[in-house]
Design a protein around this motif. Structure first.
Motif, PDB file in Angstrom:
ATOM      1  N   GLN A  34       0.990  -1.361   0.061  1.00 26.66           N
ATOM      2  CA  GLN A  34      -0.167   0.399   0.108  1.00 26.66           C
ATOM      3  C   GLN A  34       0.769   1.239   0.683  1.00 26.66           C
ATOM      4  N   ASP A  35       0.685   2.089  -1.246  1.00 25.16           N
ATOM      5  CA  ASP A  35       1.255   3.434  -0.674  1.00 25.16           C
ATOM      6  C   ASP A  35       1.843   3.943   0.725  1.00 25.16           C
ATOM      7  N   ALA A  36       2.415   4.408   1.107  1.00 25.76           N
ATOM      8  CA  ALA A  36       2.328   4.908   2.170  1.00 25.76           C
ATOM      9  C   ALA A  36       1.769   6.611   2.889  1.00 25.76           C
ATOM     10  N   THR A  37       1.709   6.579   1.294  1.00 26.19           N
ATOM     11  CA  THR A  37       1.537   8.543   1.157  1.00 26.19           C
ATOM     12  C   THR A  37       0.177   8.448   1.016  1.00 26.19           C
ATOM     13  N   THR A  38      -0.188   8.135   0.238  1.00 26.46           N
ATOM     14  CA  THR A  38      -2.015   8.391  -0.317  1.00 26.46           C
ATOM     15  C   THR A  38      -2.982   7.263   0.234  1.00 26.46           C
ATOM     16  N   GLY A  39      -2.439   5.756   0.361  1.00 27.03           N
ATOM     17  CA  GLY A  39      -3.260   5.077   0.503  1.00 27.03           C
ATOM     18  C   GLY A  39      -3.636   4.098  -0.164  1.00 27.03           C
ATOM     19  N   GLU A  40      -3.430   3.958  -1.113  1.00 26.67           N
ATOM     20  CA  GLU A  40      -3.689   3.565  -2.309  1.00 26.67           C
ATOM     21  C   GLU A  40      -3.302   1.973  -2.236  1.00 26.67           C
ATOM     22  N   THR A  55      12.807  -8.330   4.109  1.00 28.61           N
ATOM     23  CA  THR A  55      11.943  -7.563   4.074  1.00 28.61           C
ATOM     24  C   THR A  55      12.331  -6.394   5.659  1.00 28.61           C
ATOM     25  N   VAL A  56      11.820  -7.212   6.065  1.00 23.06           N
ATOM     26  CA  VAL A  56      11.928  -6.224   8.105  1.00 23.06           C
ATOM     27  C   VAL A  56      13.533  -6.322   7.938  1.00 23.06           C
ATOM     28  N   GLU A  57      13.924  -6.578   7.800  1.00 19.84           N
ATOM     29  CA  GLU A  57      16.021  -6.560   8.094  1.00 19.84           C
ATOM     30  C   GLU A  57      16.180  -5.111   7.339  1.00 19.84           C
ATOM     31  N   THR A  58      15.716  -5.635   5.544  1.00 20.99           N
ATOM     32  CA  THR A  58      16.025  -4.273   5.074  1.00 20.99           C
ATOM     33  C   THR A  58      15.906  -3.354   4.344  1.00 20.99           C
ATOM     34  N   ARG A  59      14.080  -3.348   4.626  1.00 19.76           N
ATOM     35  CA  ARG A  59      13.658  -1.855   4.350  1.00 19.76           C
ATOM     36  C   ARG A  59      12.814  -2.144   2.698  1.00 19.76           C
ATOM     37  N   ARG A  60      13.394  -3.407   2.275  1.00 22.29           N
ATOM     38  CA  ARG A  60      13.647  -3.354   0.970  1.00 22.29           C
ATOM     39  C   ARG A  60      11.788  -4.282   0.968  1.00 22.29           C
ATOM     40  N   ALA A  61      10.862  -4.070   0.234  1.00 20.54           N
ATOM     41  CA  ALA A  61      10.846  -4.860  -0.239  1.00 20.54           C
ATOM     42  C   ALA A  61      11.301  -6.524  -0.707  1.00 20.54           C
ATOM     43  N   THR A  62      10.666  -7.769  -0.079  1.00 20.56           N
ATOM     44  CA  THR A  62      11.089  -8.800  -1.059  1.00 20.56           C
ATOM     45  C   THR A  62      10.311  -9.856  -1.584  1.00 20.56           C
ATOM     46  N   TYR A  63       9.768 -10.480  -2.120  1.00 20.39           N
ATOM     47  CA  TYR A  63       8.624 -10.958  -2.639  1.00 20.39           C
ATOM     48  C   TYR A  63       9.725 -12.404  -2.696  1.00 20.39           C
ATOM     49  N   TRP A  64       8.167 -14.071  -2.638  1.00 11.74           N
ATOM     50  CA  TRP A  64       8.613 -15.478  -3.712  1.00 11.74           C
ATOM     51  C   TRP A  64       7.684 -15.504  -4.333  1.00 11.74           C
ATOM     52  N   VAL A  84       9.717   0.530   2.179  1.00 13.30           N
ATOM     53  CA  VAL A  84       9.064  -0.049   2.916  1.00 13.30           C
ATOM     54  C   VAL A  84       9.305   0.767   4.291  1.00 13.30           C
ATOM     55  N   GLU A  85       8.300   1.604   4.793  1.00 15.07           N
ATOM     56  CA  GLU A  85       8.285   2.340   5.684  1.00 15.07           C
ATOM     57  C   GLU A  85       7.006   1.384   7.668  1.00 15.07           C
ATOM     58  N   ASP A  86       6.752   0.734   6.733  1.00 14.93           N
ATOM     59  CA  ASP A  86       6.283  -0.083   8.761  1.00 14.93           C
ATOM     60  C   ASP A  86       5.395  -1.471   7.694  1.00 14.93           C
ATOM     61  N   VAL A  87       5.570  -3.103   8.472  1.00 19.56           N
ATOM     62  CA  VAL A  87       5.554  -3.745   8.291  1.00 19.56           C
ATOM     63  C   VAL A  87       4.191  -3.357   9.034  1.00 19.56           C
ATOM     64  N   LEU A  88       3.260  -4.794   9.079  1.00 20.98           N
ATOM     65  CA  LEU A  88       1.881  -4.750   9.559  1.00 20.98           C
ATOM     66  C   LEU A  88       1.411  -5.745   9.167  1.00 20.98           C
ATOM     67  N   VAL A  89       1.204  -6.228  10.505  1.00 21.87           N
ATOM     68  CA  VAL A  89      -0.018  -7.815  10.319  1.00 21.87           C
ATOM     69  C   VAL A  89      -0.826  -7.784  11.228  1.00 21.87           C
ATOM     70  N   ASP A  90      -1.594  -8.918  10.353  1.00 20.81           N
ATOM     71  CA  ASP A  90      -3.092  -8.729  10.607  1.00 20.81           C
ATOM     72  C   ASP A  90      -3.411  -9.562  12.147  1.00 20.81           C
ATOM     73  N   CYS A  91      -4.675  -9.452  12.412  1.00 19.01           N
ATOM     74  CA  CYS A  91      -4.890  -9.485  13.448  1.00 19.01           C
ATOM     75  C   CYS A  91      -4.105 -11.536  13.796  1.00 19.01           C
ATOM     76  N   ASP A  92      -5.008 -12.347  13.045  1.00 20.53           N
ATOM     77  CA  ASP A  92      -4.170 -13.915  13.941  1.00 20.53           C
ATOM     78  C   ASP A  92      -2.620 -14.637  12.736  1.00 20.53           C
ATOM     79  N   LYS A  99       3.799  -1.338   4.272  1.00 20.07           N
ATOM     80  CA  LYS A  99       3.322   0.809   3.834  1.00 20.07           C
ATOM     81  C   LYS A  99       4.625   1.229   2.857  1.00 20.07           C
ATOM     82  N   VAL A 100       4.355   1.123   2.045  1.00 22.21           N
ATOM     83  CA  VAL A 100       5.863   1.588   1.380  1.00 22.21           C
ATOM     84  C   VAL A 100       6.000   2.859  -0.054  1.00 22.21           C
ATOM     85  N   HIS A 101       7.238   3.582   0.482  1.00 17.82           N
ATOM     86  CA  HIS A 101       7.623   4.432  -1.006  1.00 17.82           C
ATOM     87  C   HIS A 101       7.811   3.405  -1.695  1.00 17.82           C
ATOM     88  N   GLN A 102       6.717   3.978  -3.023  1.00 17.61           N
ATOM     89  CA  GLN A 102       7.062   3.086  -4.060  1.00 17.61           C
ATOM     90  C   GLN A 102       7.422   4.386  -5.379  1.00 17.61           C
TER      91      GLN A 102
END
Length: 131
Positions: A34-40, A55-64, A84-92, A99-102
């Motif tokens: 999600q865009d950290a500024t606009t919420g898109e 991702t957590v360590e480098t603050r660069r989005a890394t995927y599989w 990556v500005e923030d990494v959030l996890v849902d309830c479960d 939240k990223v700066h793209q």
């Protein structure tokens, strides 16, 4: 592979103060960017434990990449980086929200977001959403 503590059950998982991601049977967890500024909402991808840790360590989005069966750092070839500005996890803890700066488009088509089409009233036709 990077080990995280096993998920807990029920309310314990919902209230724990410890990261205990709930990966699916393939060892993956959904990750929304999600865009950290606009919420898109920009894109949805998958992470394994190694991608989440990176991702957590480098603050660069890394995927599989499920198709390539390999890690990929967003923008490593295109230059369309997600810082990556923030990494959030849902309830479960079975989904991640980044939240990223793209830089550049998030979508492989070059568009800002992968979510650029609207389903028509007929339930089958697609049209490009208006900006």
């Amino acid at each position: 592979m990077t080990d995280f503590p096993a998920p807990l059950t029920g309310r314990e998982q919902d209230e724990t103060q410890e990261l205990r991601p709930k990966f699916n049977a393939d060892g993956l967890i959904a990750a929304i960017a999600q865009d950290a500024t606009t919420g898109e909402v920009l894109m949805l991808a998958w992470m394994n434990a190694e991608a989440l840790k990176a991702t957590v360590e480098t603050r660069r989005a890394t995927y599989w990449s499920r198709s390539r069966q390999a890690l990929w750092v967003k923008g490593e070839t295109s230059g369309h980086v997600q810082q990556v500005e923030d990494v959030l996890v849902d309830c479960d803890q079975d989904a991640i929200l980044l939240k990223v700066h793209q830089t550049g488009g998030a979508c492989h088509t070059g568009r800002q977001s992968c979510f650029y089409r609207t389903i028509g009233a007929d339930g089958v036709s697609l049209s490009v959403a208006k900006d």
